[in-house]
Design an enzyme around this catalytic site. Sequence first.
Site, PDB file in Angstrom:
ATOM      1  N   SER A 249       4.803   0.638  -4.612  1.00  0.00           N
ATOM      2  CA  SER A 249       3.673   1.755  -4.613  1.00  0.00           C
ATOM      3  C   SER A 249       4.442   2.927  -3.914  1.00  0.00           C
ATOM      4  CB  SER A 249       2.543   1.081  -3.884  1.00  0.00           C
ATOM      5  OG  SER A 249       2.440   1.888  -2.662  1.00  0.00           O
ATOM      6  N   LYS A 250       3.626   3.926  -4.172  1.00  0.00           N
ATOM      7  CA  LYS A 250       4.260   5.323  -3.590  1.00  0.00           C
ATOM      8  C   LYS A 250       3.979   5.307  -2.211  1.00  0.00           C
ATOM      9  CE  LYS A 250       0.048   7.919  -4.590  1.00  0.00           C
ATOM     10  NZ  LYS A 250      -0.791   6.702  -5.183  1.00  0.00           N
ATOM     11  N   ARG A 251       3.151   4.562  -1.480  1.00  0.00           N
ATOM     12  CA  ARG A 251       3.062   4.354  -0.225  1.00  0.00           C
ATOM     13  C   ARG A 251       4.296   3.780   0.633  1.00  0.00           C
ATOM     14  NH1 ARG A 251      -1.874   3.920  -1.775  1.00  0.00           N
ATOM     15  NH2 ARG A 251      -1.745   1.818  -2.283  1.00  0.00           N
ATOM     16  N   ASN A 252       4.951   2.840  -0.222  1.00  0.00           N
ATOM     17  CA  ASN A 252       6.235   2.368   0.440  1.00  0.00           C
ATOM     18  C   ASN A 252       7.304   2.596  -0.397  1.00  0.00           C
ATOM     19  OD1 ASN A 252       6.058   0.615  -1.992  1.00  0.00           O
ATOM     20  ND2 ASN A 252       5.137  -1.143  -0.746  1.00  0.00           N
TER      21      ASN A 252
END
Length: 468
Positions: A249-252
């Site tokens: 995910s872009k969050r990680n």
Amino acid sequence: MTQQASKKTRTRFAPSPTGFIHLGNIRSALYPWAFARATGGIFILRIEDTDVERSSQAAVDVIIEGMRWLGLDYDEGPFYQMQRMDRYKAVLAELQAAGHVYPCYMSVAELDALREQQMAAKEKPRYDGTWRPEPGKTLPPVPAGVQPVLRFKNPQGGSVVWDDKVKGRIEISNDELDDLVIARPDGTPTYNFCVVVDDMDMAITHVIRGDDHVNNTPRQINIFRALGKAVPVYAHLPTVLNEQGEKMSKRNGAKAVTQYAVEGYLPDAMVNYLARLGWSHGDDEIFSREQFLQWFNLDHLGKSAAQFDEAKLRWVNAQHLKATADEKLAELVQPFLTALGVTGWDAARLARGCGLFKDRCSTLVDLAGWLQLLVTGGQASSADVSTHVTEAVRPALAKLAVALGRCEWNKAAIAAAIKQVLVESGLKMPQLAMPVRVLVMGTPQTPSLDAILELMTREDVMARLKID
Ligand code: GLU
């Protein structure tokens, strides 16, 4: 022939433009694209932009640019859900007229209280059907001034069954599905309903998507049935994990797909790598786009989560670089050279340079780096200089500079000049070649000396060989 097989395949990629599309997402474009291409069908791009707060044009641009770069061309679209609101509302009205939809006036506070009660009783939270009309049932009085949501009258009893092309047969009891909200108080349709209307209008035959949607599928199938439409075939792809084993995910830290273009990956190598993240053809690891399309079907999609591995991606890219024609590589590496400020190559010389260095590179960035050294020379480490450019070899280097100053500037003549200096000075090839490489390229590890010198200008070589 079954009815399914006789129908032209129509697949879609339906991203939500709520962040920059990463490799895990774009794999959900690759498979439906490949399936459409492999079966002579149609591939559609649909942008699911109903989450107005989180959707952005910049994210749409990355989707389109990423697909263009990877060669995932679509035949229809892009369609934008926000532009289809009138259509959703019209279908909603049809469904309502046919008695599949009812207004529900339950307030948020009431719903919360219901949920708490159910949780306390260790039941699964679900809408209890208070406002669902049934023959002989008296509904509560309609509260004044409340705009209702519309709920879909999910069938009661029985179950929803589908033969998922990845997960196999899935059966969900209708008792597990409560009556879904399909329109908000302001009349805007909700996500699951829009997806069904789109898949219906776009005559999608195969829905190939991430398995985060598997819980939506029985609800969507029930809506299809209520609309009297054929249900598509479903294939729910397992998640792509990042190198740490978390969902990508872009969050990680997942990179936007387009970043791989900047880092010098080849589109065909990316397609190859992504194809293997959840699909296989025997033990084949390296294949062309054409082979992939010849081989691809839904029968060999993997059931377990695939894990991204950058080292493997680099390896796959290196194999594709090696297999790419020198002339083609010359075209592909050109923008990277321009970015480094290295200009003025003629096409034939650049292609020869690509041929010479491509075996040593994982990416176009690596390749541009080598080609740059031909033009600018390289800064050798003092260790390399003291190891290779010894007092003993200096006279031979001076002789070589003289011979190269006189000879014709082509590979054979340069080779002859080197040979002559070796004979005259009694040195072996590596004793001369290593210091020359260090001086002209800044490193003792290069392809053969005559081949690299020929790609430089005589003036550059002479200047770099000058030692005081
Ligand atoms: N818009 C959804 C997503 O981005 C995909 C929906 C679908 O493929 O049905 O995850």
